[in-house]
Design an enzyme around this catalytic site. Structure first.
Site, mmCIF file in Angstrom:
data_model
loop_
_atom_site.group_PDB
_atom_site.id
_atom_site.type_symbol
_atom_site.label_atom_id
_atom_site.label_comp_id
_atom_site.label_asym_id
_atom_site.label_seq_id
_atom_site.Cartn_x
_atom_site.Cartn_y
_atom_site.Cartn_z
ATOM 1 N N CYS A 65 0.840 -1.196 0.000
ATOM 2 C CA CYS A 65 0.000 0.000 0.000
ATOM 3 C C CYS A 65 0.875 1.246 0.000
ATOM 4 O O CYS A 65 1.815 1.366 0.790
ATOM 5 C CB CYS A 65 -0.910 0.010 1.230
ATOM 6 S SG CYS A 65 -1.935 1.492 1.362
ATOM 7 N N CYS A 71 -0.329 6.210 6.933
ATOM 8 C CA CYS A 71 -1.623 5.827 7.487
ATOM 9 C C CYS A 71 -1.401 4.854 8.634
ATOM 10 O O CYS A 71 -0.586 3.938 8.540
ATOM 11 C CB CYS A 71 -2.470 5.176 6.392
ATOM 12 S SG CYS A 71 -3.965 4.367 6.984
ATOM 13 N N CYS A 148 -8.087 2.036 -0.354
ATOM 14 C CA CYS A 148 -7.538 1.208 0.719
ATOM 15 C C CYS A 148 -7.585 -0.248 0.271
ATOM 16 O O CYS A 148 -8.674 -0.803 0.095
ATOM 17 C CB CYS A 148 -8.325 1.397 2.009
ATOM 18 S SG CYS A 148 -7.764 0.306 3.349
ATOM 19 N N GLN A 248 -18.695 -8.319 12.935
ATOM 20 C CA GLN A 248 -17.333 -8.741 12.639
ATOM 21 C C GLN A 248 -16.839 -8.006 11.391
ATOM 22 O O GLN A 248 -17.606 -7.696 10.483
ATOM 23 C CB GLN A 248 -17.271 -10.245 12.428
ATOM 24 C CG GLN A 248 -17.675 -11.059 13.650
ATOM 25 C CD GLN A 248 -16.756 -10.848 14.845
ATOM 26 O OE1 GLN A 248 -15.604 -10.451 14.701
ATOM 27 N NE2 GLN A 248 -17.274 -11.100 16.051
ATOM 28 N N PHE A 275 -23.466 -11.442 25.504
ATOM 29 C CA PHE A 275 -22.987 -10.381 24.613
ATOM 30 C C PHE A 275 -23.317 -10.757 23.167
ATOM 31 O O PHE A 275 -22.476 -10.696 22.277
ATOM 32 C CB PHE A 275 -21.483 -10.147 24.785
ATOM 33 C CG PHE A 275 -21.039 -9.942 26.208
ATOM 34 C CD1 PHE A 275 -21.117 -8.693 26.797
ATOM 35 C CD2 PHE A 275 -20.554 -11.006 26.959
ATOM 36 C CE1 PHE A 275 -20.706 -8.493 28.117
ATOM 37 C CE2 PHE A 275 -20.138 -10.824 28.275
ATOM 38 C CZ PHE A 275 -20.224 -9.574 28.850
ATOM 39 N N ASP A 342 -18.877 -13.500 24.181
ATOM 40 C CA ASP A 342 -18.075 -12.748 23.210
ATOM 41 C C ASP A 342 -18.132 -11.274 23.598
ATOM 42 O O ASP A 342 -18.827 -10.468 22.976
ATOM 43 C CB ASP A 342 -18.630 -12.965 21.799
ATOM 44 C CG ASP A 342 -17.845 -12.208 20.739
ATOM 45 O OD1 ASP A 342 -16.702 -11.794 21.019
ATOM 46 O OD2 ASP A 342 -18.370 -12.015 19.625
ATOM 47 N N CYS A 368 -11.277 -10.686 21.384
ATOM 48 C CA CYS A 368 -10.422 -9.932 20.464
ATOM 49 C C CYS A 368 -9.270 -9.280 21.208
ATOM 50 O O CYS A 368 -8.592 -8.405 20.663
ATOM 51 C CB CYS A 368 -11.237 -8.877 19.720
ATOM 52 S SG CYS A 368 -12.020 -7.660 20.808
#
Length: 423
Positions: A65, A71, A148, A248, A275, A342, A368
């Site tokens: 990129c 960025c 992107c 997600q 959750f 989650d 995560c």
């Protein structure tokens, strides 16, 4: 050691994707440097800015990129695939070791798929005009981008729409964060940061929505215009998500996580989904089990309940609940053959304390955040659970983020004497 270029040897890649070297006053963190490299860096305290790679790592590859290193969206594009996978795996194993656990962890499973189907773009005024893109690393400055490469093709219209929205609201001078989600009906956009819109501003953004064929435009979750209801397929069901709801990041990531969760709970007859959001897991699990879904967001639960009214699914009951303040109690959780959770990045410590003292035969954690996952896993293990397996899913390619799915099976009866206190 401040404000001059110095030669450093990078020892390792850190949890944020920064190269870590040792200086006379301690660790120095240098973005875009790789383990084993000799570099020249401008150093200010514990932070360094890469000036030149003097001796590159054999694992260094060219970035794909043109915005990389300006960025801040991607932290690691120059690391070869095998080493990249080991680095992400090490992030989890290191967190587990710090929590006193030494369990095996799977290799990293790629779930980038077609790319990111949702992203938050930023718009800020710079020299009197709005600049739109992603934040520069370590700053609050926006790097203006035209494209992107990690976004899915379904997001192709996102940047033009974001630029037009920023222009329409530029006169207010307010910083904007603009969430864009690609759905089967088109782009779903939620404006954040501006506050209430006056009549002229509302008319301006409606014109943008029409010109760019947006499915829906909302402002802080309040619908401004809805031309087509955003729709998302989840197993046999189709969900109409409320504005700004959590999803997600990639379709492939969602499917990978769902497959791993469902493999753990395939023999369960009654499952609690904590959750739950709009039903990422609940709607798939309802194909073989009855599911009780709990979440703080009533709009998400409403969308889940509506989506569950489809042929081929078993009963899905929804309950609004702030699981951080009021976790399910011992008697509540023991009604289930399996409990999955989650949570956001903070984890689910209070709920896990209850589960650790329960007799629920199977708990499945989705996370995560390696640190809070390790903390919660250690609590469950201390309460008599053993880890069946820990699996890693990579849907945020080139970033430090990694998704974790782990199953916990009851090895011994929990400390029942503590249940009164926990409840």
């Amino acid at each position: 050691m401040t404000g001059f270029s110095t030669k450093l040897t990078v020892d390792r890649l850190g949890a944020r994707g920064e190269g870590i070297a040792q200086g006379p006053d301690g660790s120095i963190f240098v973005p875009y440097a790789l383990a084993g490299e000799t570099i020249a860096a401008d150093v200010d305290g514990s932070r360094g800015t890469l000036v030149e790679v003097l001796a590159p790592s054999p694992d260094r590859i060219a970035p794909f990129c043109r915005y990389f290193s300006r960025c801040g969206g991607c932290a690691v594009q120059t690391l070869a695939a095998d080493s990249y996978g080991r680095w992400k795996r090490d992030l989890v194993t290191s967190a587990l070791r710090r929590a006193g656990l030494a369990n095996e962890v799977s290799d990293l499973a790629d779930a980038h798929g077609a790319g990111r189907r949702r992203a938050i773009f930023h718009a800020r005024l710079a020299r009197g005009r709005p600049t739109t893109g992603f934040m520069q690393a370590r700053t609050h400055e926006v790097v203006e981008i035209d494209s992107c490469p990690v976004l899915a093709a379904s997001m192709d219209g996102a940047l033009p729409a974001v630029r037009a929205l920023a222009q329409a609201l530029a006169a207010s001078g307010k910083p904007l964060d603009i969430l864009v989600t690609a759905t089967a009906s088109g782009l779903d956009v939620d404006l954040r940061g501006h506050g209430p819109l006056n009549d002229a501003q509302r008319q301006g953004v409606v014109r943008v929505a029409l010109e760019h064929d947006l499915a829906r435009l909302s402002n802080h979750g309040e619908i401004v215009i809805s031309r087509r209801t955003p729709m998302l397929a989840m197993g046999k069901a189709t969900v109409a998500p409320p504005p700004g709801v959590f999803l997600q990041a990639t379709e492939a990531g969602e499917e990978a996580l769902v497959a791993r969760v469902c493999a753990h709970v395939a023999r369960a007859a009654r499952i609690a989904d904590l959750f739950s959001g709009v039903g990422t897991f609940a709607l798939r699990m309802a194909e073989f089990a009855t599911v009780d879904a709990f979440d703080l967001e009533e709009a998400a639960l409403s969308a889940l309940a509506k989506a569950a009214r489809v042929k081929g699914l078993r009963q899905v009951a929804v309950s609004p609940r702030d699981l951080f303040r009021r976790p399910l109690g011992p008697l509540e959780v023991e009604r289930y053959d399996a409990v999955i959770f989650d949570p956001p990045r903070a984890g689910a410590e209070k709920q896990v304390l209850v589960l650790s003292a329960s007799a629920v035969p199977l708990v499945v954690a989705v996370s995560c955040n390696a640190q809070t996952f390790a903390r919660d896993a250690a609590i469950l293990c201390a309460g008599g659970y053993e880890i069946a397996r820990i699996e890693l899913v990579d849907q945020f390619r080139h970033t430090p983020h990694v998704e974790i799915v782990a199953g916990f099976r009851r090895r011994t009866q929990g400390p029942r004497k503590n249940r009164r206190l926990l409840g």
